[in-house]
Scaffold this motif. Structure first.
Motif, PDB file in Angstrom:
ATOM      1  N   LEU A 111       0.846  -1.191   0.000  1.00 43.55           N
ATOM      2  CA  LEU A 111       0.000   0.000   0.000  1.00 43.55           C
ATOM      3  C   LEU A 111       0.881   1.240   0.000  1.00 43.55           C
ATOM      4  O   LEU A 111       1.623   1.496   0.959  1.00 43.55           O
ATOM      5  CB  LEU A 111      -0.918   0.009   1.227  1.00 43.55           C
ATOM      6  CG  LEU A 111      -1.814   1.244   1.390  1.00 43.55           C
ATOM      7  CD1 LEU A 111      -2.761   1.392   0.198  1.00 43.55           C
ATOM      8  CD2 LEU A 111      -2.611   1.169   2.694  1.00 43.55           C
ATOM      9  N   LEU A 112       0.813   2.009  -1.079  1.00 44.96           N
ATOM     10  CA  LEU A 112       1.536   3.265  -1.192  1.00 44.96           C
ATOM     11  C   LEU A 112       0.591   4.389  -0.787  1.00 44.96           C
ATOM     12  O   LEU A 112      -0.424   4.636  -1.451  1.00 44.96           O
ATOM     13  CB  LEU A 112       2.030   3.465  -2.625  1.00 44.96           C
ATOM     14  CG  LEU A 112       3.016   4.600  -2.896  1.00 44.96           C
ATOM     15  CD1 LEU A 112       3.814   4.313  -4.162  1.00 44.96           C
ATOM     16  CD2 LEU A 112       2.307   5.949  -3.044  1.00 44.96           C
ATOM     17  N   LEU A 113       0.909   5.069   0.316  1.00 48.97           N
ATOM     18  CA  LEU A 113       0.068   6.129   0.843  1.00 48.97           C
ATOM     19  C   LEU A 113       0.588   7.499   0.407  1.00 48.97           C
ATOM     20  O   LEU A 113       1.778   7.672   0.124  1.00 48.97           O
ATOM     21  CB  LEU A 113       0.031   6.060   2.377  1.00 48.97           C
ATOM     22  CG  LEU A 113      -0.660   4.830   2.979  1.00 48.97           C
ATOM     23  CD1 LEU A 113      -0.405   4.781   4.484  1.00 48.97           C
ATOM     24  CD2 LEU A 113      -2.152   4.841   2.689  1.00 48.97           C
ATOM     25  N   TYR A 114      -0.318   8.447   0.389  1.00 52.30           N
ATOM     26  CA  TYR A 114       0.064   9.823   0.075  1.00 52.30           C
ATOM     27  C   TYR A 114       0.942  10.363   1.212  1.00 52.30           C
ATOM     28  O   TYR A 114       0.560  10.358   2.379  1.00 52.30           O
ATOM     29  CB  TYR A 114      -1.174  10.687  -0.075  1.00 52.30           C
ATOM     30  CG  TYR A 114      -0.868  12.164  -0.237  1.00 52.30           C
ATOM     31  CD1 TYR A 114      -0.568  12.682  -1.488  1.00 52.30           C
ATOM     32  CD2 TYR A 114      -0.875  13.012   0.862  1.00 52.30           C
ATOM     33  CE1 TYR A 114      -0.284  14.029  -1.645  1.00 52.30           C
ATOM     34  CE2 TYR A 114      -0.589  14.357   0.714  1.00 52.30           C
ATOM     35  CZ  TYR A 114      -0.290  14.857  -0.535  1.00 52.30           C
ATOM     36  OH  TYR A 114       0.000  16.196  -0.676  1.00 52.30           O
ATOM     37  N   ARG A 115       2.142  10.789   0.864  1.00 52.68           N
ATOM     38  CA  ARG A 115       3.074  11.403   1.813  1.00 52.68           C
ATOM     39  C   ARG A 115       3.670  12.645   1.151  1.00 52.68           C
ATOM     40  O   ARG A 115       3.733  12.739  -0.083  1.00 52.68           O
ATOM     41  CB  ARG A 115       4.210  10.448   2.173  1.00 52.68           C
ATOM     42  CG  ARG A 115       3.783   9.085   2.689  1.00 52.68           C
ATOM     43  CD  ARG A 115       3.256   9.140   4.095  1.00 52.68           C
ATOM     44  NE  ARG A 115       3.089   7.794   4.641  1.00 52.68           N
ATOM     45  CZ  ARG A 115       2.387   7.524   5.730  1.00 52.68           C
ATOM     46  NH1 ARG A 115       1.804   8.506   6.387  1.00 52.68           N
ATOM     47  NH2 ARG A 115       2.274   6.287   6.166  1.00 52.68           N
ATOM     48  N   PRO A 116       4.132  13.604   1.933  1.00 52.97           N
ATOM     49  CA  PRO A 116       4.778  14.788   1.341  1.00 52.97           C
ATOM     50  C   PRO A 116       5.939  14.429   0.418  1.00 52.97           C
ATOM     51  O   PRO A 116       6.106  15.052  -0.647  1.00 52.97           O
ATOM     52  CB  PRO A 116       5.246  15.584   2.568  1.00 52.97           C
ATOM     53  CG  PRO A 116       4.285  15.191   3.648  1.00 52.97           C
ATOM     54  CD  PRO A 116       3.971  13.751   3.398  1.00 52.97           C
ATOM     55  N   ALA A 117       6.730  13.410   0.812  1.00 50.99           N
ATOM     56  CA  ALA A 117       7.861  13.023  -0.033  1.00 50.99           C
ATOM     57  C   ALA A 117       7.385  12.464  -1.372  1.00 50.99           C
ATOM     58  O   ALA A 117       7.997  12.720  -2.430  1.00 50.99           O
ATOM     59  CB  ALA A 117       8.717  11.985   0.695  1.00 50.99           C
ATOM     60  N   ILE A 118       6.284  11.698  -1.356  1.00 47.39           N
ATOM     61  CA  ILE A 118       5.721  11.149  -2.594  1.00 47.39           C
ATOM     62  C   ILE A 118       5.181  12.281  -3.460  1.00 47.39           C
ATOM     63  O   ILE A 118       5.351  12.293  -4.690  1.00 47.39           O
ATOM     64  CB  ILE A 118       4.610  10.130  -2.273  1.00 47.39           C
ATOM     65  CG1 ILE A 118       5.148   8.993  -1.389  1.00 47.39           C
ATOM     66  CG2 ILE A 118       4.013   9.567  -3.559  1.00 47.39           C
ATOM     67  CD1 ILE A 118       6.269   8.196  -2.008  1.00 47.39           C
ATOM     68  N   LYS A 119       4.551  13.270  -2.835  1.00 45.11           N
ATOM     69  CA  LYS A 119       4.013  14.412  -3.585  1.00 45.11           C
ATOM     70  C   LYS A 119       5.127  15.145  -4.324  1.00 45.11           C
ATOM     71  O   LYS A 119       4.971  15.514  -5.507  1.00 45.11           O
ATOM     72  CB  LYS A 119       3.299  15.361  -2.630  1.00 45.11           C
ATOM     73  CG  LYS A 119       2.767  16.618  -3.311  1.00 45.11           C
ATOM     74  CD  LYS A 119       2.044  17.519  -2.329  1.00 45.11           C
ATOM     75  CE  LYS A 119       1.538  18.778  -3.031  1.00 45.11           C
ATOM     76  NZ  LYS A 119       0.815  19.688  -2.104  1.00 45.11           N
ATOM     77  N   GLU A 120       6.265  15.338  -3.659  1.00 44.29           N
ATOM     78  CA  GLU A 120       7.374  16.046  -4.295  1.00 44.29           C
ATOM     79  C   GLU A 120       7.900  15.275  -5.505  1.00 44.29           C
ATOM     80  O   GLU A 120       8.246  15.863  -6.532  1.00 44.29           O
ATOM     81  CB  GLU A 120       8.495  16.267  -3.271  1.00 44.29           C
ATOM     82  CG  GLU A 120       8.130  17.205  -2.138  1.00 44.29           C
ATOM     83  CD  GLU A 120       7.762  18.589  -2.641  1.00 44.29           C
ATOM     84  OE1 GLU A 120       8.395  19.063  -3.612  1.00 44.29           O
ATOM     85  OE2 GLU A 120       6.825  19.193  -2.070  1.00 44.29           O
ATOM     86  N   LEU A 121       7.955  13.964  -5.392  1.00 44.27           N
ATOM     87  CA  LEU A 121       8.439  13.144  -6.509  1.00 44.27           C
ATOM     88  C   LEU A 121       7.462  13.171  -7.683  1.00 44.27           C
ATOM     89  O   LEU A 121       7.874  13.151  -8.845  1.00 44.27           O
ATOM     90  CB  LEU A 121       8.671  11.709  -6.039  1.00 44.27           C
ATOM     91  CG  LEU A 121       9.830  11.512  -5.046  1.00 44.27           C
ATOM     92  CD1 LEU A 121       9.854  10.069  -4.544  1.00 44.27           C
ATOM     93  CD2 LEU A 121      11.159  11.868  -5.683  1.00 44.27           C
ATOM     94  N   ILE A 122       6.169  13.207  -7.383  1.00 40.50           N
ATOM     95  CA  ILE A 122       5.173  13.286  -8.457  1.00 40.50           C
ATOM     96  C   ILE A 122       5.297  14.626  -9.174  1.00 40.50           C
ATOM     97  O   ILE A 122       5.278  14.690 -10.411  1.00 40.50           O
ATOM     98  CB  ILE A 122       3.749  13.103  -7.886  1.00 40.50           C
ATOM     99  CG1 ILE A 122       3.566  11.674  -7.338  1.00 40.50           C
ATOM    100  CG2 ILE A 122       2.703  13.364  -8.977  1.00 40.50           C
ATOM    101  CD1 ILE A 122       2.235  11.467  -6.631  1.00 40.50           C
TER     102      ILE A 122
END
Length: 576
Positions: free
Chosen positions: A518-529
């Motif tokens: 399960l990949l959850l929304y995180r600030p670090a993931i947002k930056e990569l997107i």
């Protein structure tokens, strides 16, 4: 003498036995069934000749295998497993099909003047005498599970008799054909009674073996019938080549397809009733060199009744998923390859929601299962009703939750993202190999990075792996290389491997369970997107944020003895 003594003992036992109610009391006293459930079963209607054990099994109130063992204990007789016993067709065919079904028995072996007969009720003196008169052999009865007996009757009597009749009628057609099929110009061939019986038997066998698909494959050596069981294709039988057109034509008739059209693919649907529930079947035909290949997908409604807790999610992932579906908006995507259980998970999520107070609308291609409280809309591409058009219409229906069977194109992806940003909770599926790849796929479809980063709530990636049979799995030593693969090499764990027994039909596995990440929304993931980084970078960042990978989840299930390490590595071949 052995047979005579057995018959005499059984007659005496029959006289001293006060009836099926005594067996029911035996089951309740020893905990095989709750007494309240027993009273409920006995108060309702019973089929002709149906014993208490068969009644409880049919109603789903007790385990069939446990009931068979209990009956063996009650009668003081050994229980024969027909799944393991080798049976010669000529032995089974010593009795007629109708006779075998009436008394629920089938001959399984012959030695000298004695005939061993598997029976659901070895105390039935009338059946014993009838077999002796019919076959001319002294009868040696053994107890066997009634469903196993009926399965063998279908395999050795129903199907073989139908094939023999079809072979005879290929030369001399029946007098009362039900459907006529044009094989060649000027030549007609009938789909007659034997063909219907044969196809019905194949469907019944597939259901009893928990097959998800049936493959009819015309080959030079005959018509191969293969069942997909627990994700693996297994050869069921090879029918004579001359039966191929009749069998396939019968399936097409049942599915409402054009039996004269053999040059183009066709899709259809039909329903059958089995075990007092309706099973939907999706039928697909494909022209091949030697005829038509047909695949039937069996859609069991019981799968749609699985709850989130029954899918095999870890406690942490299950808690996170429950939190996500309680949110009023956002996009939750379930991803994985074909036949990875995405639809089952999607239905489990819908079942967890408050369908009384929420307006839940789904768009599916096709609608696989019916779910009360959900407005299900089928995609009909040939009529112009695709996912994008249906989704635009759904947005005008004041929805709270929108469920999209699959996001396939740019337009559908854009509308789904927009819907999640405007206050709707959107559930969808997508074909990708990992959770991180789903985010990259959205970007490849033209979704703006800032929109995706704001809309996405979580991505659940999954696979299905086979479960070790609890009756026969056996421990084995772990090698140093395998220990290094485990996510916790310092812990002492016991690995198990398949062995094979009657319950699992010698396979060592019985059923499937999911492995998840399960990949959850995180600030670090947002930056990569926003930076449009690769799926590999997103995956590494998600693991650093605490995401448990598919491979790790599978390893943990292997360490608990749920499955084998070999099964995990086989399923994770595309993950590593």
């Amino acid at each position: 003498m052995i047979g005579k003594r057995l018959r005499m003992n059984q007659r005496l036992e029959k006289k001293s036995w006060s009836g099926e109610e005594r067996f029911g009391d035996y089951l309740a006293d020893r905990g095989y069934v709750q007494r309240e459930k027993l009273r409920y079963a006995l108060s309702g209607p019973r089929q002709p000749g149906e014993g208490v054990g068969e009644l409880l099994s049919r109603l789903g109130l007790a385990d069939p295998e446990g009931l068979a063992k209990a009956k063996a204990e009650f009668l003081g007789l050994p229980l024969l497993s027909l799944r393991e016993a080798p049976i010669q067709p000529e032995i089974a065919q010593l009795v007629a099909e109708g006779f075998a079904k009436r008394y629920r028995l089938i001959p399984v072996a012959r030695h000298g003047k004695f005939l061993r007969v598997a029976m659901a009720d070895p105390t039935d003196a009338q059946a014993l005498e009838a077999v002796r008169i019919c076959t001319g052999y002294e009868v040696e009865p053994v107890l066997a599970n009634a469903p196993e007996i009926m399965a063998l009757i279908r395999q050795y009597l129903t199907e073989e008799t139908s094939l023999a009749n079809m072979a005879r009628q290929a030369v001399s057609p029946g007098e009362s054909p039900e459907v006529w099929v044009m094989d060649d110009p000027g030549k007609e061939r009938s789909i007659d009674g034997p063909t219907i019986i044969l196809v019905d038997s194949l469907l019944q066998q597939a259901l009893e073996q928990n097959a998800s698909d049936i493959h009819f494959e015309p080959q030079a050596q005959g018509l191969l019938i293969r069942f997909r069981i627990d994700g693996r294709l297994e050869l069921y039988r090879n029918l004579p080549a001359e039966t191929a057109r009749s069998v396939i034509a019968r399936v097409k008739v049942m599915a409402g397809l054009d039996i004269a059209e053999r040059r183009l693919p066709q899709d259809g649907r039909m329903s059958i009733t089995a075990a007092q529930r309706q099973i939907d079947l999706r039928v697909s035909t494909l022209p091949v060199v030697l005829g038509e290949k047909v695949v039937i997908r069996l859609l069991d409604p019981l799968k749609a009744q699985r709850t989130l807790s029954e899918l095999g999610l870890s406690a942490e992932v299950e808690a996170d998923i429950r939190r996500l579906i309680r949110q009023p908006s956002g996009l939750i995507s379930i991803v994985g390859p074909t036949n990875s259980g995405k639809s089952t998970t999607l239905y489990a999520l819908m079942r967890e929601m408050d369908r009384q107070s929420l307006n839940i609308i789904s768009i599916e291609d096709p609608v696989e299962y019916r779910l009360d409280g959900v407005n299900q809309t089928p995609v009909q591409a040939k009529n112009g009703m695709d996912f994008a058009r249906g989704l635009r219409a759904v947005l005008r229906q004041d929805p709270d939750v929108i469920v999209i069977g699959e996001i396939r194109d740019e337009e559908t992806a854009a509308i789904a993202i927009a819907a999640s940003l405007t206050g709707h909770l959107v559930l969808s599926t997508m074909h990708t190999n990992s959770a991180a790849e789903a985010l990259s796929r959205f970007l490849e479809m033209g979704v703006k990075p800032y929109l995706l980063a704001s809309a996405i709530s979580g991505v659940l990636s999954q696979r299905l792996i086979r479960i070790l049979c609890p009756e026969c799995k056996k421990p084995r030593p772990m090698t140093a290389a395998e220990r290094a693969l485990l996510p916790f090499p310092e812990m002492e764990v016991t690995l198990y491997e398949p062995a094979g027994c009657a319950r699992c039909q010698g396979k060592g596995y019985a059923g499937r369970i999911g492995i998840y990440e399960l990949l959850l929304y995180r600030p670090a993931i947002k930056e990569l997107i926003l930076a449009q980084r690769s799926a590999l970078c997103i995956d590494q960042a998600a693991k650093e944020e605490g995401m448990v990978s598919l491979l790790t989840d599978g390893m943990m299930k292997a360490a608990r003895g749920v499955t084998s390490l070999e099964e995990v590595l086989h399923s994770a071949a595309v993950i590593i």
